[in-house]
Each structure stands twice: as structure tokens, then as C-alpha cells.
Motif scaffolding. Structure first.
Motif, mmCIF file in Angstrom:
data_model
loop_
_atom_site.group_PDB
_atom_site.id
_atom_site.type_symbol
_atom_site.label_atom_id
_atom_site.label_comp_id
_atom_site.label_asym_id
_atom_site.label_seq_id
_atom_site.Cartn_x
_atom_site.Cartn_y
_atom_site.Cartn_z
ATOM 1 N N THR A 1 86.277 -15.291 -25.835
ATOM 2 C CA THR A 1 85.001 -14.517 -25.146
ATOM 3 C C THR A 1 84.043 -15.766 -24.251
ATOM 4 O OG1 THR A 1 84.671 -13.956 -27.272
ATOM 5 C CG2 THR A 1 82.954 -13.259 -25.783
ATOM 6 N N HIS A 2 84.101 -15.695 -22.864
ATOM 7 C CA HIS A 2 83.067 -16.071 -22.009
ATOM 8 C C HIS A 2 82.350 -15.202 -21.478
ATOM 9 C CE1 HIS A 2 87.149 -18.978 -22.250
ATOM 10 N NE2 HIS A 2 87.319 -17.595 -21.910
ATOM 11 N N SER B 1 78.715 -16.193 -20.045
ATOM 12 C CA SER B 1 77.487 -16.975 -19.220
ATOM 13 C C SER B 1 77.774 -16.384 -18.178
ATOM 14 C CB SER B 1 78.494 -18.331 -19.097
ATOM 15 O OG SER B 1 79.011 -18.365 -18.030
ATOM 16 N N GLU C 1 87.240 -10.709 -17.613
ATOM 17 C CA GLU C 1 86.297 -10.137 -19.100
ATOM 18 C C GLU C 1 87.077 -9.114 -20.072
ATOM 19 O OE1 GLU C 1 82.654 -11.876 -16.969
ATOM 20 O OE2 GLU C 1 82.426 -9.998 -17.274
#
Length: 431
Positions: free
Chosen positions: A222-223, A225, A275
Motif C-alpha cells: 500500500t503506497h 503518497s 497502485e
């Protein structure tokens, strides 16, 4: 798997070594909705009109179908899956911290949430249409099963309303095909021991031990930003007030579930390809270790459906002995369909994968348990004289291989399958 692999591959199975060349990334480039895991709507997975079914064996005709189906598309179940988004984005709006994209996302969510009041977990109109379509195609594909004056259909559901309404939709369609069908519907706690029954302690214990695996991949993959920069105009505000990872997960689930509605918008484009892929991988791994033939959970999770498989076998034996024709329809949940597909060893559903980092190259969840997913076991008998009872398996209406030898793929001798499955279940019970 005990099957002639050349026959299986040549048949073009959707879940096979051959089809794995079509990677998840390629699937998602073609259709981003497929990344939604168990929220994928059925029409994104079922065969299109170009799919070619294998003709019935010479001098054989179908007479009985035994199935288990997941309910159709539904609203989300957990209230926070809606309220967290409105609360978090609404708070940012109050302080002027949303970008134009963030404002647009919040506005669309607010309008959509108005339709969700008192609807948590319920069947959507899309879900109802899915089951009408499944039953209509079933009747048209196997008219011999449902035509005539002496057709018996026994339809049963778990006690959950979305499953009951899914059953209703299919039964309505079958009655439209043949109003003379002798239809029986049943919904009862007394059926839950095999329809959606309790899990044996040793299975539950094995599954409980892998909870940390899912959490590990959730943190690793889970990224949020970049997405936070799309939604919010103040990174300091995000750092101090927003649980970015949780918000990303909530938005991913909300977006994935939009295909279960007649929504006129999607948030697919606010996620990058990477994502979407990473968020899908988390669910692919988590579902695999909890319900699949994962070595990490000792490969025993699918035996949660042992009672269901025994019911399928005993019911089929009764139909065969009585020389009836018709169908046994069962309606429940993906937590039943998926492990049942593994227990039956349909295609490559039961593949054991040690390296979870590369599970996405071996096992693809969205092909097994979309909304409305279903397993149909179609039984055939000779049209004249004596002969073996044959069975063909369909997973989401795709022909699948089964774990015994055959010289007539995708048709298998029922006696061989019955012996194999009962031996498998008996061996597990003795452990």
C-alpha cells in the motif's frame, strides 16, 4: 493433478498454465474493473458469445445440474466502507484541504451514499440481473434438463437476503422457460451445516495462523503518497490528520464495488496501474492463504466445504438412482464457492504456490469468485441403452478440467469422480 494435461490445455481453460501467459497486468489494462477482486461484477468474467462449448458426447444428453452459486452484486457490507470516506474527505473540505479532484470525489461519494441507506449487504439490481442471465443461459444451454412435464428443481439458499433474492431471480427465469417445472425453494438454519456451515477447529486454526501474512503484504504493497497528493493540497495536513493507507484501501473498495451498481462514474482513473495492481495483489494473496490450497495454511482451508461436497455427491446419487431430471440449485457466498472450486480441483484452482510474492503469476482470484460466481456440475446419461454417467464442470460458465483421467475431455465418468472425492474426504477425516 491426475488429468491428461495436453487435453486440458488444448481445451483453452481460463484457469490453466496456458492462460497464465495472459497476466493480471494485461487483464487490468484491458479492464481495470478486474482488479476489484471479490467485488468484480459477473459480466466481466463470464464467457462472451464467442465462447465455444464442447458438444455432448455421442448418444448422451444432459439430465441433471448440481450447482453452488454466490449471490449477485451487492452493496458494501461494513458501514465504515462508506462513512469513513465521507468523514475523512469532509473534514478536509471543512479546512480547505481538498484539491479540485478531491472535491469531485467527495461530491460523487456523497451523492452515491444517499442510495445506500439501510441497504448494507443487500442485492443490487445488477446482482438480480446477473442471476436472471445465469439461469436463462443455463436453460438455453441445457434445455433437456429443464424441458418436459416431470422436471424437479430443488433450490436452497443460505439465510442471507441477498442469497435468497439471487435464488428467486434464477427460479423466476427457469419457470419462465418451463412453467411446468416442479419448483421447491427452501431457506432454513437447518440447512446451514452444509450450505454455509461452521468450520472445523483444525481448519480454523490453520487459517488463523496466516493472518499476519495478509497484514504484511498490506503494509508492503500500500503506497498512498501519490494518491494523497491527488486528493489533498496540503501534505502536512495529510501527515497529521489522515490515515493515508486506510483511506486508500477504503477508496479502492468503494471504487471496485461501483461496478455492482448502475453508477455513471468510476474512480479507476485516479489510481495508477501500479497502485491498482498492488492493491489487488494484497487481496489475491490474502484470499489465497485463507481459502485456497496454500502451503502457508497447510492446504486444508478448502476442506471447510467438505459437508457441501458430500451433499453434492449424495444428492446426485439420489437423482441418478431415481432416474429423475432437473436441478439442485444452492445459493450462498464466495467463501463457499472459492474453497469448493479448490476442493473439486477445477482447472488450476487447487494450485499450491509457496512463493507468495509471485502468486500473481500462478493464481488469479478474480477468475474464480466474482459477484455471482457459480459452479455447475452437469450430468449426462445415455439416450438409449446403458452406459456410464458422465459429468462436465463449469466454473463461471467456463468448461473446466477435473482431477481424474478422461479420454473425452471435458466429460468425466461420475463413478471415477465420486470415488476420487469420497476417498479424498475420507482421508482428511481420518487425519
Amino acid at each position: 493433478m491426475k488429468i491428461d494435461s495436453l487435453l486440458a490445455i488444448g481445451a483453452g481453460l481460463i484457469i490453466s498454465v496456458a492462460s497464465m501467459a495472459q497476466t493480471a497486468r494485461e487483464d487490468f489494462r484491458r479492464n481495470k474493473d478486474l482488479s476489484a477482486s471479490n467485488y468484480v461484477a459477473y459480466d466481466n468474467v463470464r464467457p462472451d458469445d464467442t465462447y465455444k462449448y464442447t458438444p455432448s458426447p455421442k448418444n448422451y444428453a444432459p439430465f441433471y445440474i448440481s450447482n453452488y452459486a454466490r449471490h449477485g452484486s451487492r452493496w458494501l457490507i461494513v458501514p465504515e466502507q462508506y462513512s469513513d470516506l465521507v468523514k475523512t474527505l469532509g473534514m478536509a473540505e471543512k479546512y480547505g484541504k481538498l484539491t479540485d479532484t478531491g472535491k469531485d470525489v467527495l461530491e460523487k461519494i456523497r451523492e452515491f451514499v444517499k442510495t445506500c441507506k439501510n441497504r448494507l449487504g443487500e442485492l443490487t439490481p445488477v446482482g438480480e440481473r446477473q442471476h436472471h442471465g445465469i439461469a436463462k443461459r443455463m436453460a438455453n444451454r441445457f434445455p433437456e434438463v429443464f424441458a418436459g412435464d416431470d422436471v424437479y428443481v430443488d433450490a436452497r439458499s443460505t439465510v442471507v437476503i441477498r442469497s435468497i433474492l439471487s435464488m428467486t431471480a434464477e427460479c423466476e427465469e427457469l419457470m419462465a422457460f418451463n412453467p411446468k417445472i416442479k419448483m421447491h425453494n427452501d431457506v432454513s438454519e437447518s440447512l446451514q451445516w452444509y450450505m454455509n456451515g461452521p468450520i472445523k477447529n483444525r481448519i480454523q486454526s490453520a487459517v488463523d495462523t496466516v493472518g499476519a501474512i495478509g497484514r504484511h503484504y498490506e503494509v508492503e504493497l500500500t503506497h498512498p503518497s501519490r494518491l494523497m497528493g491527488v486528493l489533498f493540497n496540503d501534505p502536512v495536513f495529510v501527515a497529521e490528520h489522515i490515515d493515508a493507507a486506510k483511506l486508500m484501501q477504503r477508496l479502492f473498495d468503494f471504487n471496485g464495488n461501483l461496478q455492482s451498481h448502475d453508477a455513471k462514474f468510476t474512480f479507476n482513473d485516479i489510481f495508477t496501474e501500479d497502485e491498482l495492481y498492488d492493491l489487488w495483489k494484497i487481496k489475491n494473496i490474502t484470499w489465497y492463504v485463507r481459502y485456497g490450497a496454500a502451503p502457508a495454511s497447510k492446504g486444508i482451508a478448502p476442506y471447510s466445504q467438505a459437508n457441501l461436497l458430500r451433499n453434492i455427491i449424495s444428492t446426485a446419487d439420489t437423482i441418478i438412482a431415481n432416474k429423475n431430471h432437473g436441478a439442485t440449485l444452492r445459493f450462498g457466498h464466495e467463501i463457499n464457492v472459492m474453497p469448493l472450486a479448490v476442493l473439486l480441483e477445477l482447472g488450476d484452482c487447487a494450485k499450491a504456490v509457496e512463493d507468495l510474492d509471485n502468486l500473481d503469476k500462478e493464481w488469479l482470484n478474480y477468475r474464480i469468485y466474482p459477484m455471482g460466481c457459480n459452479i455447475q456440475l452437469v450430468f449426462y446419461r445415455p439416450t438409449k441403452g446403458k452406459g456410464d454417467i458422465l459429468v462436465k464442470a463449469l466454473l463461471n460458465e467456463h468448461e473446466m478440467s477435473m482431477p481424474v483421467k478422461t479420454e473425452n475431455y471435458p466429460y468425466y465418468k461420475w463413478d471415477d469422480l465420486r470415488s476420487y472425492y469420497l476417498g479424498k474426504l475420507d482421508a482428511f477425516d481420518k487425519e
